[in-house]
Design a protein around this motif. Structure first.
Motif, PDB file in Angstrom:
ATOM      1  N   LEU A  69     -10.335   2.011  -9.360  1.00  0.00           N
ATOM      2  CA  LEU A  69     -10.508   1.698  -8.418  1.00  0.00           C
ATOM      3  C   LEU A  69      -9.601   3.350  -7.950  1.00  0.00           C
ATOM      4  N   ALA A  70      -8.956   3.443  -7.894  1.00  0.00           N
ATOM      5  CA  ALA A  70      -8.447   5.059  -7.328  1.00  0.00           C
ATOM      6  C   ALA A  70      -8.781   6.141  -8.043  1.00  0.00           C
ATOM      7  N   THR A  71      -8.631   7.132  -7.679  1.00  0.00           N
ATOM      8  CA  THR A  71      -8.371   8.428  -7.938  1.00  0.00           C
ATOM      9  C   THR A  71      -7.626   9.278  -8.232  1.00  0.00           C
ATOM     10  N   HIS A  72      -6.260   8.555  -7.611  1.00  0.00           N
ATOM     11  CA  HIS A  72      -5.365   9.276  -7.898  1.00  0.00           C
ATOM     12  C   HIS A  72      -3.927   8.326  -7.661  1.00  0.00           C
ATOM     13  N   PHE A  73      -2.988   8.062  -8.925  1.00  0.00           N
ATOM     14  CA  PHE A  73      -1.987   7.689  -8.701  1.00  0.00           C
ATOM     15  C   PHE A  73      -0.803   8.393  -8.760  1.00  0.00           C
ATOM     16  N   PRO A  74      -0.215   9.025  -7.601  1.00  0.00           N
ATOM     17  CA  PRO A  74       0.662   9.436  -7.319  1.00  0.00           C
ATOM     18  C   PRO A  74       2.012   8.837  -7.741  1.00  0.00           C
ATOM     19  N   GLU A  75       2.977   9.880  -7.791  1.00  0.00           N
ATOM     20  CA  GLU A  75       4.505   9.774  -8.676  1.00  0.00           C
ATOM     21  C   GLU A  75       4.716   8.051  -8.326  1.00  0.00           C
ATOM     22  N   LYS A  76       4.971   8.925  -6.838  1.00  0.00           N
ATOM     23  CA  LYS A  76       5.872   8.030  -6.264  1.00  0.00           C
ATOM     24  C   LYS A  76       5.450   6.251  -5.761  1.00  0.00           C
ATOM     25  N   LEU A  80       6.982   2.777  -7.047  1.00  0.00           N
ATOM     26  CA  LEU A  80       7.070   1.722  -6.315  1.00  0.00           C
ATOM     27  C   LEU A  80       6.758   0.584  -7.378  1.00  0.00           C
ATOM     28  N   ALA A  81       5.324   0.322  -7.669  1.00  0.00           N
ATOM     29  CA  ALA A  81       4.252  -0.427  -8.009  1.00  0.00           C
ATOM     30  C   ALA A  81       4.962  -0.989  -9.560  1.00  0.00           C
ATOM     31  N   LYS A  82       5.891  -0.135 -10.102  1.00  0.00           N
ATOM     32  CA  LYS A  82       6.926  -0.272 -11.844  1.00  0.00           C
ATOM     33  C   LYS A  82       7.464  -1.355 -10.714  1.00  0.00           C
TER      34      LYS A  82
END
Ligand code: TXA
Ligand code: MG
Length: 318
Positions: A69-76, A80-82
């Motif tokens: 779905l997304a092109t980037h998954f920024p570190e922050k 947050l997801a974790k």
């Protein structure tokens, strides 16, 4: 008649036919359809009477689906997801070209979350596509936190409500996006600002229309009962000024028990903010059915979930 049932396979079958099913989540019930079916997505907007400029959240069951779905998954965002998935956090990320524009209202970003509800997670695992799901209420009305609320809005117009009981958190997810790499909270919600900050560091708050005109559809009027609603600091003063009105009170603790009004609902007898959030919409639905002249809510302490609840109450008064 709308089927109200826990049958996941039936729900999957209906969704696979490009029809809609209302699904339970830990925040509120969603009105779900296949994100890759224009037919299904148009039905969502149609049934809700929602304007097309207001984008939808995509629901997935595993973080492995992010790159679909997304092109980037920024570190922050990963942090947050974790910390919060499955749970009441929606991340706004740069979208893949394959995510339909109908879902994102033409934006180059997509809102994504993994809900924390076993029935819906199991349903998502049984489907070959993610589910777009706005809250299952007509546009601007109170969000549903029980299958019965959804039924009262859409009985006969919707094939099925997947019955997952009462929503545990009771207000919508907290929406976090990124601007120049910095986290921005676009909607206060079930995860407090303090909890987001503890993981992501300082955040910019753009929770209102003025500051973020085309960001999340944070239209001012929202979550609104049909009964005229007020949010006040001083309940006694309001009552004194309106002696002839049939008033329903929405209080957040028992500290203020001695008012003579038509109806009082306590969001939490002991002033517990999590309990208050989980009761909020149910209480608003109840008061709205009593034929009152006004609903008067007592402003909560402006911290933790109190801030999120005040936000919803403010929008209910517009
Ligand atoms: O808890 C929730 O988030 C519930 C449950 C069903 O998951 N869903 C929900 O959806 O509240 P809805 O459609 O009522 O609110 C979604 C919000 C809207 O304000 C929308 O504008 C914002 O998310 N949104 C979705 N995609 C966005 C995007 N790409 N950029 C900015 N805002 C977005
Ligand atoms: Mg909504």
């Amino acid at each position: 008649m709308t089927l109200v049932s826990k049958d996941i396979l039936k729900a999957a079958e209906i969704l696979s036919r490009e029809e809609l099913v209302a699904i339970p989540t830990e925040t509120v019930y969603g009105l779900a359809g296949n994100i890759y079916s224009d037919t299904a997505i148009k039905k969502i907007f149609d049934l809700k009477k929602r304007p097309f400029f207001n984008p939808l959240i995509v629901h997935i069951h595993s973080v492995d689906q992010i790159m679909e779905l997304a092109t980037h998954f920024p570190e922050k965002a990963q942090l947050l997801a974790k910390a919060f998935w499955p749970g009441s956090l929606t991340l706004i990320l740069k979208k893949q070209p394959t995510v339909p524009d109908l879902i994102t209202a033409g934006n180059d970003t997509v809102g994504i979350r993994i809900p924390q509800h076993e029935l819906t997670l199991e349903l998502l695992r049984n489907l070959p596509f993610p589910l777009a799901a706005p809250s299952a209420n007509p546009f601007t009305y109170i969000s549903p936190t029980t299958a019965q609320h959804v039924k009262s809005y859409f009985d006969g117009e919707l094939e099925m409500i997947l019955d997952g009981g009462d929503c545990e958190n009771g207000i919508e997810s907290t929406i976090v996006g990124f601007e120049n790499g910095e986290p921005v909270v676009y909607r206060l919600g079930s995860i407090s600002l303090e909890d987001i900050t503890a993981i992501a560091g300082p955040v910019i708050l753009k929770n209102n229309k003025e500051q973020a005109p085309n960001a999340p559809g944070m239209l001012e009027k929202h979550y609104a009962p049909r009964t005229k609603t007020f949010l006040v600091e001083n309940i006694a003063a309001f009552i004194a000024l309106h002696p002839d009105k049939k008033i329903g009170l929405l209080l957040h603790s028992m500290d203020h028990a001695h008012f003579k009004v038509s109806e009082i609902i306590y969001l939490s007898k002991i002033g517990d903010l999590k309990e208050a959030a989980s009761e909020l919409y149910n209480a608003m639905h109840q008061l709205d059915q009593l034929d009152l002249d006004v609903i008067v809510a007592h402003r909560l302490p402006d911290k933790g979930l109190g801030k999120s609840i005040n936000d919803r109450l403010e929008r209910a008064t517009k």
